[in-house]
Motif scaffolding. Structure first.
Motif, mmCIF file in Angstrom:
data_model
loop_
_atom_site.group_PDB
_atom_site.id
_atom_site.type_symbol
_atom_site.label_atom_id
_atom_site.label_comp_id
_atom_site.label_asym_id
_atom_site.label_seq_id
_atom_site.Cartn_x
_atom_site.Cartn_y
_atom_site.Cartn_z
ATOM 1 N N GLU A 66 2.683 29.351 -18.851
ATOM 2 C CA GLU A 66 1.492 30.031 -19.353
ATOM 3 C C GLU A 66 0.720 29.127 -20.305
ATOM 4 O OE1 GLU A 66 -1.433 32.838 -19.741
ATOM 5 O OE2 GLU A 66 0.184 32.671 -18.264
ATOM 6 N N LEU A 67 1.431 28.392 -21.153
ATOM 7 C CA LEU A 67 0.768 27.460 -22.070
ATOM 8 C C LEU A 67 0.024 26.378 -21.299
ATOM 9 C CD1 LEU A 67 3.480 27.026 -24.862
ATOM 10 C CD2 LEU A 67 1.246 28.117 -25.098
ATOM 11 N N ARG A 68 0.646 25.871 -20.240
ATOM 12 C CA ARG A 68 -0.019 24.832 -19.445
ATOM 13 C C ARG A 68 -1.227 25.404 -18.720
ATOM 14 N NH1 ARG A 68 3.502 20.297 -16.699
ATOM 15 N NH2 ARG A 68 3.514 19.766 -18.914
ATOM 16 N N ARG A 69 -1.090 26.612 -18.194
ATOM 17 C CA ARG A 69 -2.223 27.257 -17.527
ATOM 18 C C ARG A 69 -3.383 27.438 -18.499
ATOM 19 N NH1 ARG A 69 -4.568 32.224 -16.405
ATOM 20 N NH2 ARG A 69 -5.201 32.521 -14.221
ATOM 21 N N GLU A 70 -3.088 27.873 -19.714
ATOM 22 C CA GLU A 70 -4.128 28.058 -20.722
ATOM 23 C C GLU A 70 -4.773 26.720 -21.095
ATOM 24 O OE1 GLU A 70 -5.349 30.997 -22.205
ATOM 25 O OE2 GLU A 70 -4.308 31.776 -20.440
ATOM 26 N N ALA A 71 -3.971 25.662 -21.152
ATOM 27 C CA ALA A 71 -4.514 24.337 -21.470
ATOM 28 C C ALA A 71 -5.489 23.873 -20.390
ATOM 29 C CB ALA A 71 -3.373 23.327 -21.621
ATOM 30 N N ILE A 72 -5.171 24.167 -19.146
ATOM 31 C CA ILE A 72 -6.068 23.811 -18.040
ATOM 32 C C ILE A 72 -7.379 24.585 -18.155
ATOM 33 C CG2 ILE A 72 -6.385 23.925 -15.535
ATOM 34 C CD1 ILE A 72 -3.309 23.516 -15.310
ATOM 35 N N MET A 129 5.365 9.851 -18.124
ATOM 36 C CA MET A 129 5.757 10.783 -17.057
ATOM 37 C C MET A 129 5.667 12.219 -17.568
ATOM 38 S SD MET A 129 9.323 10.951 -14.913
ATOM 39 C CE MET A 129 9.588 12.221 -13.699
ATOM 40 N N GLN A 130 5.026 13.092 -16.818
ATOM 41 C CA GLN A 130 4.881 14.469 -17.236
ATOM 42 C C GLN A 130 6.167 15.243 -16.996
ATOM 43 O OE1 GLN A 130 1.594 16.258 -15.236
ATOM 44 N NE2 GLN A 130 0.127 14.722 -15.911
ATOM 45 N N ILE A 131 6.454 16.148 -17.931
ATOM 46 C CA ILE A 131 7.597 17.043 -17.771
ATOM 47 C C ILE A 131 7.084 18.333 -17.149
ATOM 48 C CG2 ILE A 131 9.412 18.333 -18.959
ATOM 49 C CD1 ILE A 131 9.350 16.183 -21.125
ATOM 50 N N ARG A 132 7.687 18.724 -16.045
ATOM 51 C CA ARG A 132 7.215 19.917 -15.347
ATOM 52 C C ARG A 132 7.611 21.171 -16.118
ATOM 53 N NH1 ARG A 132 7.623 21.061 -8.869
ATOM 54 N NH2 ARG A 132 6.593 23.103 -8.875
ATOM 55 N N ALA A 133 6.644 22.069 -16.297
ATOM 56 C CA ALA A 133 6.933 23.336 -16.972
ATOM 57 C C ALA A 133 7.766 24.214 -16.039
ATOM 58 C CB ALA A 133 5.629 24.043 -17.330
ATOM 59 N N THR A 134 8.865 24.741 -16.570
ATOM 60 C CA THR A 134 9.759 25.540 -15.733
ATOM 61 C C THR A 134 9.890 26.989 -16.196
ATOM 62 O OG1 THR A 134 11.646 24.748 -17.034
ATOM 63 C CG2 THR A 134 11.127 23.558 -14.977
ATOM 64 N N ASN A 135 9.875 27.230 -17.508
ATOM 65 C CA ASN A 135 10.017 28.619 -17.950
ATOM 66 C C ASN A 135 8.641 29.270 -18.064
ATOM 67 O OD1 ASN A 135 8.945 28.446 -20.778
ATOM 68 N ND2 ASN A 135 10.638 26.993 -21.002
ATOM 69 N N PRO A 136 8.599 30.613 -18.008
ATOM 70 C CA PRO A 136 7.298 31.320 -17.996
ATOM 71 C C PRO A 136 6.402 30.993 -19.183
ATOM 72 C CG PRO A 136 9.072 32.814 -17.389
ATOM 73 C CD PRO A 136 9.725 31.535 -17.838
ATOM 74 N N GLU A 137 6.994 30.824 -20.376
ATOM 75 C CA GLU A 137 6.180 30.541 -21.559
ATOM 76 C C GLU A 137 5.485 29.195 -21.437
ATOM 77 O OE1 GLU A 137 9.352 31.435 -21.625
ATOM 78 O OE2 GLU A 137 9.267 33.474 -22.455
ATOM 79 N N ASP A 138 6.233 28.179 -20.989
ATOM 80 C CA ASP A 138 5.638 26.854 -20.830
ATOM 81 C C ASP A 138 4.579 26.844 -19.735
ATOM 82 O OD1 ASP A 138 7.184 25.831 -22.851
ATOM 83 O OD2 ASP A 138 8.703 24.970 -21.517
#
Length: 212
Positions: A12-18, A1-10
């Motif tokens: 941004e990291l997920r956006r960069e990974a995409i 199960m994926q953990i939803r990114a909630t804070n801005p840093e997380d």
């Protein structure tokens, strides 16, 4: 199960990974835009998660292009802000290294110009251009410390050379056939050499005071 990114840093990291996953797929299959499902799989995310960050695959690839542009401007500013005087060779060295480090830039930049006109919502396209021109003007200001005649127009002309020469010189089956049948000069294969020659003529002409 994926953990939803909630804070801005997380986030941004997920956006960069995409963006990273999409760029790698583009380099593997430059003949097409990968679909969102493929990008999500490559990033280890659910398809719906990707849509939380990008409304379409076109906006996602525009995001990669904007990241490339931001990196180029950042490198140019970093060099121009150094105390050591900057020469045209230094300027072109930044160009050359950027193009070598980011092989997806030229084909993706060409693609995104078409997307901006046809498939990106007008408000998104305008916001992208607004951010880009803000960064462009910042670069123009710092370059003027070394080249006082630098203008926005000169930078745009340089960019036109980047894309125009690449479109003329990029390898294609048609160009190979044209060379075989002597319709195209076979001595024009070195894109970087041709680019630097054209940029040298452009910049020297712009930086040379007019004689009245």
């Amino acid at each position: 199960m994926q953990i939803r990114a909630t804070n801005p840093e997380d986030k941004e990291l997920r956006r960069e990974a995409i963006l990273d996953a999409a760029e790698q797929l583009w380099l593997t299959h430059p003949e097409r835009l990968c679909n969102v499902a493929d990008i999500a799989t490559a990033a280890g995310l659910a398809k719906g998660t990707v849509y939380l960050y990008f409304r379409s695959k076109e906006e996602l690839f525009l995001g990669i292009h904007e990241r490339h542009v931001g990196t180029f401007f950042s490198r140019m500013k970093t060099r121009a802000q150094q105390a050591t005087p900057m020469t045209l060779d230094d300027l072109f060295s930044v160009n050359r290294q950027f193009l070598l480090d980011f092989p997806a830039f030229l084909p993706l930049a060409t693609l995104c110009h078409g997307l901006l006109e046809r498939q990106i919502p007008l408000d998104i396209a305008f916001a992208f251009e607004q951010r880009t021109y803000t960064k462009l003007n910042e670069v123009v200001e710092v370059l003027r410390n070394h080249f006082p005649q630098t203008t926005q127009a000169l930078m745009l002309q340089s960019y036109a050379l980047f894309l125009g020469l690449w479109q003329l010189m990029r390898p294609t089956p048609l160009k190979e056939l044209m060379k075989e049948r002597s319709l195209l000069c076979a001595c024009t294969d070195d894109y970087l050499q041709m680019l630097e020659s054209a940029l040298t003529s452009l910049w020297r002409g712009a930086l040379t005071p007019e004689i009245h």
